[in-house]
Write an enzyme that holds these catalytic residues in place. Sequence first.
Site, PDB file in Angstrom:
ATOM      1  N   ARG A 130      21.509 -86.785  44.242  1.00 29.33           N
ATOM      2  CA  ARG A 130      21.447 -85.608  44.481  1.00 29.33           C
ATOM      3  C   ARG A 130      20.899 -84.261  43.512  1.00 29.33           C
ATOM      4  O   ARG A 130      21.226 -83.294  43.391  1.00 29.33           O
ATOM      5  CB  ARG A 130      22.769 -85.005  45.005  1.00 29.33           C
TER       6      ARG A 130
ATOM      7  N   LYS B  11       8.317 -76.788  43.794  1.00 30.83           N
ATOM      8  CA  LYS B  11       7.983 -77.138  45.126  1.00 30.83           C
ATOM      9  C   LYS B  11       7.408 -78.728  44.729  1.00 30.83           C
ATOM     10  O   LYS B  11       6.558 -79.091  44.275  1.00 30.83           O
ATOM     11  CB  LYS B  11       6.731 -76.477  45.871  1.00 30.83           C
TER      12      LYS B  11
ATOM     13  N   GLU C  98      -8.471 -72.811  41.690  1.00 31.40           N
ATOM     14  CA  GLU C  98      -7.229 -72.450  41.601  1.00 31.40           C
ATOM     15  C   GLU C  98      -6.858 -71.335  40.746  1.00 31.40           C
ATOM     16  O   GLU C  98      -6.176 -70.366  40.598  1.00 31.40           O
ATOM     17  CB  GLU C  98      -6.077 -73.248  41.514  1.00 31.40           C
TER      18      GLU C  98
ATOM     19  N   LYS D 263       1.412 -67.627  38.019  1.00 30.88           N
ATOM     20  CA  LYS D 263       2.230 -68.415  38.974  1.00 30.88           C
ATOM     21  C   LYS D 263       3.701 -68.247  38.801  1.00 30.88           C
ATOM     22  O   LYS D 263       4.510 -67.887  39.664  1.00 30.88           O
ATOM     23  CB  LYS D 263       1.874 -69.924  39.069  1.00 30.88           C
TER      24      LYS D 263
ATOM     25  N   GLU E 138       9.892 -68.857  48.493  1.00 32.34           N
ATOM     26  CA  GLU E 138       8.852 -68.706  49.202  1.00 32.34           C
ATOM     27  C   GLU E 138       9.147 -68.084  50.704  1.00 32.34           C
ATOM     28  O   GLU E 138       8.819 -68.532  51.659  1.00 32.34           O
ATOM     29  CB  GLU E 138       8.093 -70.056  49.498  1.00 32.34           C
TER      30      GLU E 138
ATOM     31  N   ARG F 157       5.222 -64.893  47.599  1.00 34.91           N
ATOM     32  CA  ARG F 157       4.771 -66.108  47.118  1.00 34.91           C
ATOM     33  C   ARG F 157       3.475 -66.448  47.967  1.00 34.91           C
ATOM     34  O   ARG F 157       2.644 -67.019  47.758  1.00 34.91           O
ATOM     35  CB  ARG F 157       5.673 -67.229  47.122  1.00 34.91           C
TER      36      ARG F 157
ATOM     37  N   ASN G 280      -1.557 -68.281  48.632  1.00 34.64           N
ATOM     38  CA  ASN G 280      -2.411 -68.918  49.632  1.00 34.64           C
ATOM     39  C   ASN G 280      -3.672 -68.242  49.743  1.00 34.64           C
ATOM     40  O   ASN G 280      -4.371 -68.587  50.693  1.00 34.64           O
ATOM     41  CB  ASN G 280      -1.407 -68.809  50.692  1.00 34.64           C
TER      42      ASN G 280
ATOM     43  N   HIS H  37      -6.697 -70.371  51.118  1.00 40.96           N
ATOM     44  CA  HIS H  37      -5.900 -71.619  51.752  1.00 40.96           C
ATOM     45  C   HIS H  37      -5.764 -71.527  53.236  1.00 40.96           C
ATOM     46  O   HIS H  37      -5.640 -72.998  53.726  1.00 40.96           O
ATOM     47  CB  HIS H  37      -4.305 -71.792  51.117  1.00 40.96           C
TER      48      HIS H  37
ATOM     49  N   HIS I 293      -7.275 -75.055  54.320  1.00 44.04           N
ATOM     50  CA  HIS I 293      -6.688 -76.115  54.937  1.00 44.04           C
ATOM     51  C   HIS I 293      -7.244 -76.619  56.140  1.00 44.04           C
ATOM     52  O   HIS I 293      -7.523 -77.727  56.583  1.00 44.04           O
ATOM     53  CB  HIS I 293      -5.218 -75.480  55.282  1.00 44.04           C
TER      54      HIS I 293
ATOM     55  N   HIS J 265      -9.338 -80.688  47.921  1.00 41.30           N
ATOM     56  CA  HIS J 265      -8.429 -79.517  48.391  1.00 41.30           C
ATOM     57  C   HIS J 265      -9.168 -78.300  47.579  1.00 41.30           C
ATOM     58  O   HIS J 265      -9.134 -77.376  48.159  1.00 41.30           O
ATOM     59  CB  HIS J 265      -7.107 -79.764  47.770  1.00 41.30           C
TER      60      HIS J 265
HETATM   61  N1  LIG Z   1       3.806 -78.517  44.495  1.00 44.51           N
HETATM   62  C1  LIG Z   1       3.013 -77.501  44.464  1.00 44.51           C
HETATM   63  O1  LIG Z   1       3.295 -76.441  44.315  1.00 44.51           O
HETATM   64  C2  LIG Z   1       1.463 -77.899  44.645  1.00 44.51           C
HETATM   65  C3  LIG Z   1       0.486 -76.958  44.631  1.00 44.51           C
HETATM   66  C4  LIG Z   1      -0.773 -77.237  44.885  1.00 44.51           C
HETATM   67  C5  LIG Z   1      -1.220 -78.614  45.199  1.00 44.51           C
HETATM   68  N2  LIG Z   1      -0.051 -79.433  45.623  1.00 44.51           N
HETATM   69  C6  LIG Z   1      -0.465 -80.979  45.656  1.00 44.51           C
HETATM   70  O2  LIG Z   1      -1.298 -81.519  44.484  1.00 44.51           O
HETATM   71  C7  LIG Z   1      -1.859 -82.335  45.076  1.00 44.51           C
HETATM   72  C8  LIG Z   1      -3.469 -82.448  44.542  1.00 44.51           C
HETATM   73  O3  LIG Z   1      -2.963 -82.784  43.098  1.00 44.51           O
HETATM   74  P1  LIG Z   1      -4.411 -82.953  42.091  1.00 44.51           P
HETATM   75  O4  LIG Z   1      -5.707 -82.433  42.427  1.00 44.51           O
HETATM   76  O5  LIG Z   1      -4.018 -82.976  40.836  1.00 44.51           O
HETATM   77  O6  LIG Z   1      -4.772 -84.567  42.791  1.00 44.51           O
HETATM   78  P2  LIG Z   1      -4.204 -86.061  42.223  1.00 44.51           P
HETATM   79  O7  LIG Z   1      -3.029 -86.075  41.685  1.00 44.51           O
HETATM   80  O8  LIG Z   1      -4.708 -86.866  43.322  1.00 44.51           O
HETATM   81  O9  LIG Z   1      -5.246 -86.088  40.997  1.00 44.51           O
HETATM   82  C9  LIG Z   1      -6.601 -86.196  41.224  1.00 44.51           C
HETATM   83  C10 LIG Z   1      -7.376 -87.496  40.836  1.00 44.51           C
HETATM   84  O10 LIG Z   1      -7.475 -87.196  39.337  1.00 44.51           O
HETATM   85  C11 LIG Z   1      -6.763 -88.507  38.746  1.00 44.51           C
HETATM   86  N3  LIG Z   1      -6.333 -87.794  37.365  1.00 44.51           N
HETATM   87  C12 LIG Z   1      -5.487 -87.112  37.152  1.00 44.51           C
HETATM   88  N4  LIG Z   1      -5.477 -86.845  35.934  1.00 44.51           N
HETATM   89  C13 LIG Z   1      -6.387 -87.214  35.187  1.00 44.51           C
HETATM   90  C14 LIG Z   1      -6.821 -87.448  33.831  1.00 44.51           C
HETATM   91  N5  LIG Z   1      -6.327 -86.595  32.891  1.00 44.51           N
HETATM   92  N6  LIG Z   1      -7.787 -88.585  33.619  1.00 44.51           N
HETATM   93  C15 LIG Z   1      -8.406 -89.217  34.601  1.00 44.51           C
HETATM   94  N7  LIG Z   1      -7.908 -89.102  35.711  1.00 44.51           N
HETATM   95  C16 LIG Z   1      -6.922 -88.101  36.347  1.00 44.51           C
HETATM   96  C17 LIG Z   1      -5.862 -89.111  39.599  1.00 44.51           C
HETATM   97  O11 LIG Z   1      -5.538 -90.426  39.210  1.00 44.51           O
HETATM   98  C18 LIG Z   1      -6.595 -88.667  40.980  1.00 44.51           C
HETATM   99  O12 LIG Z   1      -7.402 -89.831  41.180  1.00 44.51           O
HETATM  100  C19 LIG Z   1      -1.731 -82.445  46.340  1.00 44.51           C
HETATM  101  O13 LIG Z   1      -1.090 -83.463  46.974  1.00 44.51           O
HETATM  102  C20 LIG Z   1      -1.229 -80.988  46.997  1.00 44.51           C
HETATM  103  O14 LIG Z   1      -0.513 -81.072  48.131  1.00 44.51           O
HETATM  104  C21 LIG Z   1       1.292 -79.140  45.079  1.00 44.51           C
HETATM  105 ZN   LIG Z   2      -4.203 -74.839  46.410  1.00 46.02          ZN
END
Ligand SMILES: NC(=O)c1ccc[n+]([C@@H]2O[C@H](COP(=O)([O-])OP(=O)(O)OC[C@H]3O[C@@H](n4cnc5c(N)ncnc54)[C@H](O)[C@@H]3O)[C@@H](O)[C@H]2O)c1
Ligand SMILES: [Zn+2]
Lengths: 375, 375
Positions: free
Chosen positions: A131, A153, A195, A236, A246, A250, A254, A257, A261, A275
């Site tokens: 938990r 999040k 972003e 942020k 949110e 917040r 978006n 977005h 999306h 994305h």
């Molecule tokens: N929690 C939140 O508030 C929030 C906000 C925005 C996005 N997200 C989520 O984040 C995700 C996208 O994140 P992302 O764009 O980082 O994608 P990701 O985690 O898939 O990373 C992108 C690619 O880069 C590679 N990678 C990452 N760091 C690296 C490094 N230093 N060297 C070499 N390769 C590397 C990863 O293995 C992957 O193949 C989505 O699932 C989205 O929903 C969450």
């Molecule tokens: Zn985003």
Amino acid sequence: MTTLSPPLVEPIRVGVALSDRSYDILIGRGLIASAGAEIARRLPRVRAAIVSDRNVGGLYSADLSRVLNAAGIGSVAVEVEPGEGTKNFANLEHVVRAVLAARLERGDVVIALGGGVVGDLAGFAAAIVRRGMRFVQLPTSLLAQVDSSVGGKTGINTPEGKNLVGAFHQPSLVIADTGVLDTLPPRELRAGYAEVAKYGLIDDPGFFAWLEANWRGVFSGGPEREHAVATSCRAKARVVAADEHETGERALLNLGHTFGHALEAATGYSQRLVHGEGVAIGMVLAHRFSARMNLASPDDAARVTAHLAGVGLPTELADIEGTLPDADGLMALIAQDKKVSRGTLTFILTHGVGKAFIAKDVPPAAVRDFLADSL
Amino acid sequence: MTTLSPPLVEPIRVGVALSDRSYDILIGRGLIASAGAEIARRLPRVRAAIVSDRNVGGLYSADLSRVLNAAGIGSVAVEVEPGEGTKNFANLEHVVRAVLAARLERGDVVIALGGGVVGDLAGFAAAIVRRGMRFVQLPTSLLAQVDSSVGGKTGINTPEGKNLVGAFHQPSLVIADTGVLDTLPPRELRAGYAEVAKYGLIDDPGFFAWLEANWRGVFSGGPEREHAVATSCRAKARVVAADEHETGERALLNLGHTFGHALEAATGYSQRLVHGEGVAIGMVLAHRFSARMNLASPDDAARVTAHLAGVGLPTELADIEGTLPDADGLMALIAQDKKVSRGTLTFILTHGVGKAFIAKDVPPAAVRDFLADSL
Ligand SMILES: NC(=O)c1ccc[n+]([C@@H]2O[C@H](COP(=O)([O-])OP(=O)(O)OC[C@H]3O[C@@H](n4cnc5c(N)ncnc54)[C@H](O)[C@@H]3O)[C@@H](O)[C@H]2O)c1
Ligand SMILES: [Zn+2]
Ligand SMILES: NC(=O)c1ccc[n+]([C@@H]2O[C@H](COP(=O)([O-])OP(=O)(O)OC[C@H]3O[C@@H](n4cnc5c(N)ncnc54)[C@H](O)[C@@H]3O)[C@@H](O)[C@H]2O)c1
Ligand SMILES: [Zn+2]
């Protein structure tokens, strides 16, 4: 594996103010080398599970485990496949059970070493094991450093939709080592940059102007990179502190977005459009639509387009390879993403660069016509 | 299906004080009939998912859906198999996806209609769908009415252990219809009664004495039942309000549970010993061990044994059918359940009926010898 040299300068510290759950974001080149000490200082006598994906784990997991060890923190490594498909129930169960099998307790820590995918998945696992365990983010993509690692999040996807299942679970610490971005694929770096630009476009015109002048340093890894990450995190953190769960402001995050999306859905969340690229096009569309509604000047839309295109991001629907749905098809995807409340749409629109606002009464027909003209 | 008659008397209302997450527990015979109105009053314009198991769903789900409908609350039904085995990741995913497929929003409500198994599973699903939906408990077992439905602990089991994965997620309302206990199998009713007696034993000697005089009414369904449920809920609500996230005093609720859990594990969580039966034996052992440590009078242990045996609960290790592990085997199970910190055990012990306390330095050897003599 890489060789670790300790950071040459003091990290930048950004605080996230959430009363008893406040935490630090540390930003600097080479920070992984001091991750052990920084964690041990804040969380004495913990043990750790390092969750990573195969790409990132292969590059940095052994290093991290070594510096943790040097700080007296024993750890186990948990690896998942790279990619958005990893954020599902099966991997959640896998990570949760690996953490339990390592006999970690509530006071121990789950460390997310990776991009947003690993951060969202590992953070959710940390939220539900016993938990709620402690959680540290070590974001390795630009998107994760400026967006997903901050704010608490966490979550996974299901066939019903993206990020519909999860928890709010704040980390105890975020360590953004800007040096690891050197190994990030360039396309991912650009996507994360969308972003970064977003924070300027929301409410910081000075930052947007600074980016126009200094973006090359952000990409090449100069000190501009730390400044851009820190400014983004500060923005942020401010929004998150004002609206942790949110319910209001917040939503400004978006910007771009809603269109983004819909375009991601239209391209099947595939490599046709990642994305941040959807967000880039979405931000351009939001500015153009605002101009068309006489809310902002078309010059602002042109300026945003020029900058994003300048760094190599897509800015036009035509930049997306393959065919797209028509305007009605895109509207259906928008309606699926957003709740259409009493016939109007809530959108983030703008009065110009740095002047975004929440518009609650956007007529769907106007959006549809705008899309038809943009296609 | 049953015929619904509205409650004849006003329900008893017990408040759970948790600042902005405070909520009511309503207790009374026939309360399902007013569940629609009570929910609609507190949560206007919601839609609902009713989660139930096959046993309880078959008896009460159609009724509930009808009274919800009458109050303007549309609902879908989600059914799981009865039994502890249902509290796993696969069913969590099943319930979560059913709620999403019904297109419920964050402000809509998940209703748990069932015993503790359904409450823990559905509550956890409500905690993670859209990072937290509203949640209403309609507990149908005595254990659920006096224990699991109050306090916000939700969760599932994994092969690594029971209840190791979950969330704190408080309900918006708890409706305990004491009439539905008429269909509860007698053995389950007795098992739940062990938890009722526990509240007397912890810190309410007057309630324990009242139970000694009035237990027959609790079992037969007289007004004593409402009083017993309400007194239990008040006791639990007090502890929960003082220690929502179980960092201190809430541990008193584990009276009898350290021994009890070891016995449940020893019997493979099977029908050889259900949870409340393990607690009954565990409470007797806790009183006897306290007497042996000169903390309490042996007369109190005898009194507890007499009452629990009187209602038909097991009180001796010999009451468990089949063979048990020896003292060392039981000690190993106890060590697995509790963290042994620096060689001593934390136990809930007692100075007598209504005088339980947290003992942090119990020598394992003393427990082992006591068990060897009890076997
Ligand atoms: N929690 C939140 O508030 C929030 C906000 C925005 C996005 N997200 C989520 O984040 C995700 C996208 O994140 P992302 O764009 O980082 O994608 P990701 O985690 O898939 O990373 C992108 C690619 O880069 C590679 N990678 C990452 N760091 C690296 C490094 N230093 N060297 C070499 N390769 C590397 C990863 O293995 C992957 O193949 C989505 O699932 C989205 O929903 C969450
Ligand atoms: Zn985003
Ligand atoms: N969340 C908490 O704080 C907390 C506290 C204590 C126990 N628990 C959990 O509660 C669970 C045990 O709960 P339980 O004892 O209610 O078990 P249960 O939910 O399995 O119910 C026992 C049996 O009675 C049946 N049943 C329930 N109500 C009925 C009714 N009115 N008529 C006919 N049949 C009915 C059920 O179908 C089941 O077969 C365990 O998983 C335990 O971990 C949770
Ligand atoms: Zn219990």
